[in-house]
Scaffold this motif. Structure first.
Motif, mmCIF file in Angstrom:
data_model
loop_
_atom_site.group_PDB
_atom_site.id
_atom_site.type_symbol
_atom_site.label_atom_id
_atom_site.label_comp_id
_atom_site.label_asym_id
_atom_site.label_seq_id
_atom_site.Cartn_x
_atom_site.Cartn_y
_atom_site.Cartn_z
ATOM 1 N N THR A 166 0.898 -1.106 0.105
ATOM 2 C CA THR A 166 -0.031 -0.076 -0.106
ATOM 3 C C THR A 166 0.962 1.202 0.187
ATOM 4 O O THR A 166 1.826 1.327 0.659
ATOM 5 C CB THR A 166 -1.001 -0.037 1.143
ATOM 6 O OG1 THR A 166 -1.589 -1.350 1.391
ATOM 7 C CG2 THR A 166 -1.835 1.341 1.128
ATOM 8 N N SER A 167 0.512 2.256 -1.027
ATOM 9 C CA SER A 167 1.352 3.349 -0.821
ATOM 10 C C SER A 167 0.337 4.358 0.144
ATOM 11 O O SER A 167 -0.618 4.763 0.036
ATOM 12 C CB SER A 167 1.532 4.020 -2.292
ATOM 13 O OG SER A 167 2.089 5.213 -2.302
ATOM 14 N N ASN A 168 1.402 5.167 0.728
ATOM 15 C CA ASN A 168 0.908 6.289 1.528
ATOM 16 C C ASN A 168 1.514 7.752 0.948
ATOM 17 O O ASN A 168 1.228 8.706 1.601
ATOM 18 C CB ASN A 168 1.498 6.172 2.893
ATOM 19 C CG ASN A 168 3.269 6.417 3.108
ATOM 20 O OD1 ASN A 168 3.688 6.744 2.097
ATOM 21 N ND2 ASN A 168 3.702 6.058 4.265
ATOM 22 N N GLY A 169 1.646 7.587 -0.320
ATOM 23 C CA GLY A 169 2.117 8.753 -0.857
ATOM 24 C C GLY A 169 3.647 8.964 -1.060
ATOM 25 O O GLY A 169 3.984 9.941 -1.889
ATOM 26 N N THR A 170 4.136 8.585 0.079
ATOM 27 C CA THR A 170 5.796 8.698 0.102
ATOM 28 C C THR A 170 6.512 7.302 -0.227
ATOM 29 O O THR A 170 7.498 7.262 -0.779
ATOM 30 C CB THR A 170 6.099 9.263 1.243
ATOM 31 O OG1 THR A 170 5.415 10.546 1.391
ATOM 32 C CG2 THR A 170 7.574 9.456 1.543
ATOM 33 N N THR A 171 5.962 6.320 0.618
ATOM 34 C CA THR A 171 6.802 4.891 0.319
ATOM 35 C C THR A 171 5.690 3.796 0.279
ATOM 36 O O THR A 171 4.194 4.027 0.242
ATOM 37 C CB THR A 171 7.551 4.829 1.385
ATOM 38 O OG1 THR A 171 8.324 3.630 1.389
ATOM 39 C CG2 THR A 171 6.779 4.688 2.989
ATOM 40 N N TRP A 172 6.019 2.482 0.495
ATOM 41 C CA TRP A 172 5.280 1.473 0.536
ATOM 42 C C TRP A 172 5.098 0.857 1.760
ATOM 43 O O TRP A 172 6.329 0.737 2.381
ATOM 44 C CB TRP A 172 5.447 0.691 -0.847
ATOM 45 C CG TRP A 172 5.501 1.147 -2.081
ATOM 46 C CD1 TRP A 172 6.335 1.551 -2.721
ATOM 47 C CD2 TRP A 172 4.246 1.313 -2.705
ATOM 48 N NE1 TRP A 172 6.022 2.293 -3.748
ATOM 49 C CE2 TRP A 172 4.456 1.837 -4.114
ATOM 50 C CE3 TRP A 172 3.109 0.510 -2.815
ATOM 51 C CZ2 TRP A 172 3.795 1.885 -5.038
ATOM 52 C CZ3 TRP A 172 2.258 0.693 -3.893
ATOM 53 C CH2 TRP A 172 2.716 1.372 -5.046
ATOM 54 N N THR A 173 3.942 0.190 2.198
ATOM 55 C CA THR A 173 4.003 -0.705 3.384
ATOM 56 C C THR A 173 2.991 -1.867 3.158
ATOM 57 O O THR A 173 2.488 -1.912 2.344
ATOM 58 C CB THR A 173 3.135 0.050 4.647
ATOM 59 O OG1 THR A 173 2.148 0.484 4.178
ATOM 60 C CG2 THR A 173 4.245 1.449 4.884
ATOM 61 N N SER A 174 3.407 -2.858 3.984
ATOM 62 C CA SER A 174 2.452 -3.888 3.937
ATOM 63 C C SER A 174 1.204 -3.797 4.938
ATOM 64 O O SER A 174 1.320 -3.469 6.336
ATOM 65 C CB SER A 174 3.130 -5.380 4.408
ATOM 66 O OG SER A 174 2.472 -6.358 4.411
#
Length: 340
Positions: A166-174
Motif C-alpha cells: 500500500t502506498s501512503n504517497g511517499t513509500t510502500w507498506t504491508s
C-alpha cells in the motif's frame, strides 16, 4: 657530393682519374674535402660519433648489445620481463607486500567494460549502491526491496497473511486492504459422518457465512457450530447461545455452551431437511457473534433461529459443523462457507 640520401657514396666530378692525368691541387682538395665530409657523417666504431638522425635497420637486428643501465639506454630482450615487473612494482600494481596500494592504483579497472570477470572470491565487503551493488550481503526471503537513493535499499516484509503493498504517497507498506474479497469455500456433501470441518480460514477474515442446502440428520438432534483456533483445536466451552425451533402450533428453545446451536432438538416425527444460513461475525479481537435463520420441510420443525457469541483464545482459523448429541450423522444435502 658525399652520400645521396640513401646511404650510397659517389666520388665528386673528376673521379675516377685516368692514366697520365696530371694531378692538380684543385682536384685533390675537392676530392679530399668530399671524402672528409662523408666520413664525418659516418658513425665511428669507437662510439665517439653522435647520431644526428634515426638509424634505419632495414629489418635487421642489433646484435651483441650489452644490457642497458641508464634510463635512456636500449634494453636487451633478456631485460624486458624484469623491466615489466619493475614498472608494476614501481607503480604499486603488483607488490604483494603492499596489496592495498596496488588495488588503489589500478586506475584502468575503474571504468570501461570488463567482460572477462567470471567470479570475485575475495570480495568480503558488499558493494554499495553507488558501486553497482545493494550494500548488503544477504536478503531476507520474500521481502520486497524499495529504492533508497544511494543508500542501501529499504525492505517491506510480508507481515500478516492477506496484506497488500500500500502506498501512503511517499513509500510502500504491508497493510490490510481497505476491502477484502468475498471468498467461497468448497461445498461438502453432508451425507455421512458426525462433523464437517472448514479449515485454513485466513486471519484477516471478519465475517463467515455457513450455508446449508437440504441438510438433514439421521436422528432427532440439532446442528451445532464450533469455532477452531487451529487445524484441529476447536473451542468447546464459553459459548452464550440460544436456539428456537418453531412450526405449526409448536415452539421450543434451548441454550448451549459447547457451541452455537441452531434451534431445539427436533420433535418426534422424523428428521427435517433444512436450508438457510448462519452468519458468524467478528465483534472485536477474538470475540465472535452468531446469527442463524433456517427453514425446513416439516410443518412441526419448519423453522429454526439461533444467536449468540463466544470469546476465543486465539485467532479463528476453522469452523466445524456437527450435532448436539455427537452421535447423529449427516445423511443428506451439502454445506459450504463464504468468508470476507
Amino acid at each position: 657530393m658525399s652520400r645521396n640520401g640513401s646511404g650510397t657514396y659517389t666520388l665528386p666530378a673528376g673521379n675516377p682519374v685516368v692514366t697520365s692525368t696530371t694531378i692538380s691541387s684543385t682536384w685533390a682538395n675537392t676530392t679530399m674535402t668530399d671524402l672528409a665530409t662523408a666520413m664525418t657523417g659516418s658513425l665511428a666504431s669507437d662510439g665517439q660519433t653522435t647520431a644526428t638522425g634515426n638509424l634505419k635497420m632495414g629489418s635487421n637486428r642489433i646484435t651483441g648489445l650489452a644490457d642497458g643501465i641508464a634510463a635512456t639506454d636500449a634494453a636487451t630482450v633478456s631485460q624486458l620481463p624484469s623491466a615489466a615487473l619493475f614498472l608494476l612494482k614501481a607503480s604499486n600494481l603488483s607488490d604483494v607486500a603492499n596489496a592495498t596500494t596496488s588495488r588503489t592504483n589500478l586506475v584502468a579497472a575503474k571504468s570501461g567494460a570488463n567482460s572477462d570477470i567470471t567470479s570475485i572470491t575475495g570480495l568480503t565487503t558488499p558493494l554499495t549502491v553507488a558501486q553497482g551493488g545493494i550494500g548488503a550481503a544477504t536478503l531476507t526471503a520474500n521481502n520486497v526491496l524499495l529504492g533508497n537513493g544511494t543508500s542501501a535499499p529499504q525492505v517491506v516484509a510480508p507481515s500478516t497473511a492477506g496484506n497488500i503493498l500500500t502506498s501512503n504517497g511517499t513509500t510502500w507498506t504491508s497493510a490490510a486492504p481497505a476491502a477484502y474479497p468475498l471468498t467461497s469455500g468448497t461445498a461438502v456433501a453432508s451425507t455421512s459422518g458426525t462433523s464437517i470441518d472448514f479449515t485454513s480460514i485466513p486471519s484477516w477474515v471478519k465475517r463467515i457465512t455457513v450455508m446449508f442446502d437440504a441438510v438433514s440428520l439421521s436422528g432427532s438432534s440439532t446442528i451445532r457450530i464450533q469455532l477452531g483456533t487451529g487445524s484441529t483445536t476447536y473451542t468447546t466451552s464459553g459459548y452464550v447461545t440460544f436456539g428456537v425451533t418453531f412450526g405449526a402450533g409448536s415452539l421450543g428453545g434451548a441454550t448451549d455452551t459447547s457451541g452455537f446451536v441452531i434451534g431445539q432438538n427436533q420433535t418426534t416425527g422424523g428428521p427435517t431437511a433444512y436450508g438457510g444460513s448462519c452468519v458468524i461475525t467478528n465483534v472485536t479481537g477474538n470475540t465472535w457473534s452468531y446469527m442463524a435463520v433456517m427453514g425446513g420441510n416439516s410443518g412441526t420443525n419448519g423453522g429454526q433461529l439461533g444467536g449468540g457469541s463466544v470469546p476465543l483464545g486465539a485467532a479463528l482459523t476453522a469452523v466445524r459443523v456437527t450435532t448436539v448429541n455427537g452421535t447423529d450423522t449427516f445423511d443428506a444435502g451439502s454445506i459450504n462457507i463464504l468468508y470476507e
